[in-house]
Design a protein around this motif. Structure first.
Motif, PDB file in Angstrom:
ATOM      1  N   MET A 285      27.159  10.814  32.531  1.00  0.00           N
ATOM      2  CA  MET A 285      25.907  10.482  31.849  1.00  0.00           C
ATOM      3  C   MET A 285      26.187  10.147  30.385  1.00  0.00           C
ATOM      4  N   THR A 286      25.693   9.000  29.937  1.00  0.00           N
ATOM      5  CA  THR A 286      25.871   8.587  28.548  1.00  0.00           C
ATOM      6  C   THR A 286      24.863   9.311  27.665  1.00  0.00           C
ATOM      7  N   VAL A 287      25.360   9.876  26.563  1.00  0.00           N
ATOM      8  CA  VAL A 287      24.499  10.615  25.633  1.00  0.00           C
ATOM      9  C   VAL A 287      24.452   9.857  24.313  1.00  0.00           C
ATOM     10  N   ALA A 288      23.241   9.599  23.808  1.00  0.00           N
ATOM     11  CA  ALA A 288      23.098   8.944  22.512  1.00  0.00           C
ATOM     12  C   ALA A 288      23.497   9.897  21.395  1.00  0.00           C
ATOM     13  N   SER A 289      24.065   9.378  20.324  1.00  0.00           N
ATOM     14  CA  SER A 289      24.523  10.240  19.229  1.00  0.00           C
ATOM     15  C   SER A 289      23.381  10.985  18.570  1.00  0.00           C
ATOM     16  N   ASP A 290      22.169  10.416  18.632  1.00  0.00           N
ATOM     17  CA  ASP A 290      21.027  11.079  17.978  1.00  0.00           C
ATOM     18  C   ASP A 290      20.262  12.003  18.930  1.00  0.00           C
ATOM     19  N   ALA A 291      20.758  12.201  20.155  1.00  0.00           N
ATOM     20  CA  ALA A 291      20.103  13.144  21.084  1.00  0.00           C
ATOM     21  C   ALA A 291      20.283  14.562  20.539  1.00  0.00           C
ATOM     22  N   PRO A 292      19.183  15.311  20.364  1.00  0.00           N
ATOM     23  CA  PRO A 292      19.290  16.622  19.701  1.00  0.00           C
ATOM     24  C   PRO A 292      19.711  17.739  20.646  1.00  0.00           C
ATOM     25  N   ILE A 293      20.054  18.859  20.050  1.00  0.00           N
ATOM     26  CA  ILE A 293      20.151  20.133  20.769  1.00  0.00           C
ATOM     27  C   ILE A 293      18.812  20.826  20.588  1.00  0.00           C
ATOM     28  N   LEU A 294      18.226  21.287  21.692  1.00  0.00           N
ATOM     29  CA  LEU A 294      16.935  21.976  21.654  1.00  0.00           C
ATOM     30  C   LEU A 294      17.152  23.481  21.725  1.00  0.00           C
ATOM     31  N   PHE A 295      16.621  24.200  20.746  1.00  0.00           N
ATOM     32  CA  PHE A 295      16.632  25.667  20.747  1.00  0.00           C
ATOM     33  C   PHE A 295      15.211  26.137  20.995  1.00  0.00           C
TER      34      PHE A 295
ATOM     35  N   GLY B  40      29.207  33.321  20.425  1.00  0.00           N
ATOM     36  CA  GLY B  40      29.562  32.928  21.786  1.00  0.00           C
ATOM     37  C   GLY B  40      28.755  31.735  22.263  1.00  0.00           C
ATOM     38  N   ILE B  41      27.488  31.679  21.900  1.00  0.00           N
ATOM     39  CA  ILE B  41      26.641  30.550  22.295  1.00  0.00           C
ATOM     40  C   ILE B  41      27.088  29.287  21.578  1.00  0.00           C
ATOM     41  N   ALA B  42      27.463  29.403  20.306  1.00  0.00           N
ATOM     42  CA  ALA B  42      27.978  28.239  19.576  1.00  0.00           C
ATOM     43  C   ALA B  42      29.210  27.666  20.274  1.00  0.00           C
ATOM     44  N   ARG B  43      30.109  28.552  20.726  1.00  0.00           N
ATOM     45  CA  ARG B  43      31.302  28.071  21.441  1.00  0.00           C
ATOM     46  C   ARG B  43      30.920  27.406  22.763  1.00  0.00           C
ATOM     47  N   ARG B  44      29.915  27.964  23.438  1.00  0.00           N
ATOM     48  CA  ARG B  44      29.468  27.385  24.703  1.00  0.00           C
ATOM     49  C   ARG B  44      28.868  25.996  24.482  1.00  0.00           C
ATOM     50  N   ILE B  45      28.100  25.829  23.434  1.00  0.00           N
ATOM     51  CA  ILE B  45      27.522  24.515  23.115  1.00  0.00           C
ATOM     52  C   ILE B  45      28.635  23.512  22.835  1.00  0.00           C
ATOM     53  N   GLN B  46      29.623  23.922  22.047  1.00  0.00           N
ATOM     54  CA  GLN B  46      30.755  23.037  21.763  1.00  0.00           C
ATOM     55  C   GLN B  46      31.446  22.603  23.050  1.00  0.00           C
ATOM     56  N   TYR B  47      31.650  23.552  23.955  1.00  0.00           N
ATOM     57  CA  TYR B  47      32.337  23.248  25.213  1.00  0.00           C
ATOM     58  C   TYR B  47      31.530  22.246  26.041  1.00  0.00           C
ATOM     59  N   LEU B  48      30.227  22.460  26.156  1.00  0.00           N
ATOM     60  CA  LEU B  48      29.391  21.617  27.007  1.00  0.00           C
ATOM     61  C   LEU B  48      29.170  20.227  26.425  1.00  0.00           C
ATOM     62  N   THR B  49      29.377  20.070  25.128  1.00  0.00           N
ATOM     63  CA  THR B  49      29.138  18.768  24.478  1.00  0.00           C
ATOM     64  C   THR B  49      30.448  18.095  24.043  1.00  0.00           C
TER      65      THR B  49
ATOM     66  N   GLY C 187      33.436  15.730  23.615  1.00  0.00           N
ATOM     67  CA  GLY C 187      33.555  14.321  23.941  1.00  0.00           C
ATOM     68  C   GLY C 187      32.290  13.517  23.710  1.00  0.00           C
ATOM     69  N   GLN C 188      31.178  14.183  23.411  1.00  0.00           N
ATOM     70  CA  GLN C 188      29.925  13.451  23.160  1.00  0.00           C
ATOM     71  C   GLN C 188      29.868  12.979  21.707  1.00  0.00           C
ATOM     72  N   PRO C 189      29.183  11.859  21.455  1.00  0.00           N
ATOM     73  CA  PRO C 189      29.079  11.365  20.080  1.00  0.00           C
ATOM     74  C   PRO C 189      28.037  12.142  19.280  1.00  0.00           C
ATOM     75  N   TRP C 190      28.279  12.256  17.972  1.00  0.00           N
ATOM     76  CA  TRP C 190      27.341  12.886  17.043  1.00  0.00           C
ATOM     77  C   TRP C 190      27.095  11.948  15.872  1.00  0.00           C
TER      78      TRP C 190
END
Length: 267
Positions: A1-11, A217-226, A228-231
């Motif tokens: 799935m292609t992710v746009a660089s401006d797609a946010p993280i939702l908390f 731990g959640i920050a590391r999980r977010i990094q792992y799941l994202t 290779g995605q653009p920012w």
């Protein structure tokens, strides 16, 4: 799935507690676009029934995902995660990260083999907490206490209000006064609001106590799941979304800005 660089993280949280999860995530991914959603109309979650939370949280997150198109959602709330995480994952087609009590690190760090789990009433009674305690703290005394007042204290602190020192003292006493509590040397902050008042808890403690929570731990999980995605190349102003706008939300504006949330929306 292609992710746009401006797609946010939702908390997502019932209130401002999830800011304790947002902060380490933002430090790890400084240019990530952020949408922080607080269910101010449903706050607090800790005194609600499991059925209410299981119905409310997936519905709200569905609306938020439809509006903001995030690449990933974080349920930055222990109560909502322990009750509704599976419902949310079934309802959404994006990765969903939950917040679970940091019982494993507390068990590893406790020298006296006595630690406390301080959360909301709804979180500390969950079977999920039983399983974590049995799995990681089988040789420990695991004390539990729920404090709705401490949640309110954290919200008041971010609004810049004067704080009642008895609230933190009473919350700790709920653990310390249980059998074995005098030997407690670690406390799991099992509500995302509680790291925001860790200084108040430390000041109220009769002896040195360590505190652990799941933010890093959640920050590391977010990094792992994202990975290779653009920012974006530079940080953008974050958005804070509330299900009800009132004077309490307006009083939060300076604190929200400190977390990079400069725009306030209503859901």
């Amino acid at each position: 799935m292609t992710v746009a660089s401006d797609a946010p993280i939702l908390f997502f949280d019932s209130g401002v507690g999830g800011l304790s999860i947002l902060a380490p995530a933002r430090a790890a991914l400084p240019t990530a676009p952020i949408v922080y959603a607080a269910d101010s109309a449903g706050f607090p979650y800790g005194t609600k029934s499991e059925a209410e939370i299981a119905a409310r949280v997936p519905a709200l997150l569905g609306r938020l995902v439809e509006r903001y198109r995030p690449r990933l959602a974080v349920i930055a709330c222990n109560t909502a995660s322990t009750i509704a995480l599976q419902h949310v994952r079934a309802a959404l087609d994006i990765p969903v990260v939950g917040t679970v009590p940091a019982i494993k690190p507390a068990a590893l760090l406790s020298k006296n083999r006595v630690f406390g789990v301080l959360g909301t009433d709804a979180t500390v009674r969950q079977p999920y907490v039983d399983r974590l305690a049995a799995e990681h703290g089988a040789d420990c005394i695991v004390l539990r206490h729920g404090s709705a007042a401490l949640v309110q204290l954290a919200e008041a602190k971010l609004r810049g209000e004067a704080l009642d020192p008895h609230v933190a003292r009473d919350a700790l006493a709920g653990l310390l006064n249980q059998p074995g509590g005098d030997r407690m040397d670690m406390v799991v902050l099992a509500c995302t609001h509680f790291p925001l008042v860790e200084p108040e808890l430390a000041a109220a403690a009769p002896h040195p106590i360590g505190y652990v929570h799941g933010g890093d731990g959640i920050a590391r999980r977010i990094q792992y799941l994202t990975q290779g995605q653009p920012w974006p190349d530079a940080p953008s102003p974050g958005i804070a979304v509330f299900t009800r706008l009132d004077e309490k939300v307006e009083a939060l504006r300076p604190a929200l800005a400190r977390y990079g949330l400069d725009r306030i929306d209503a859901l």
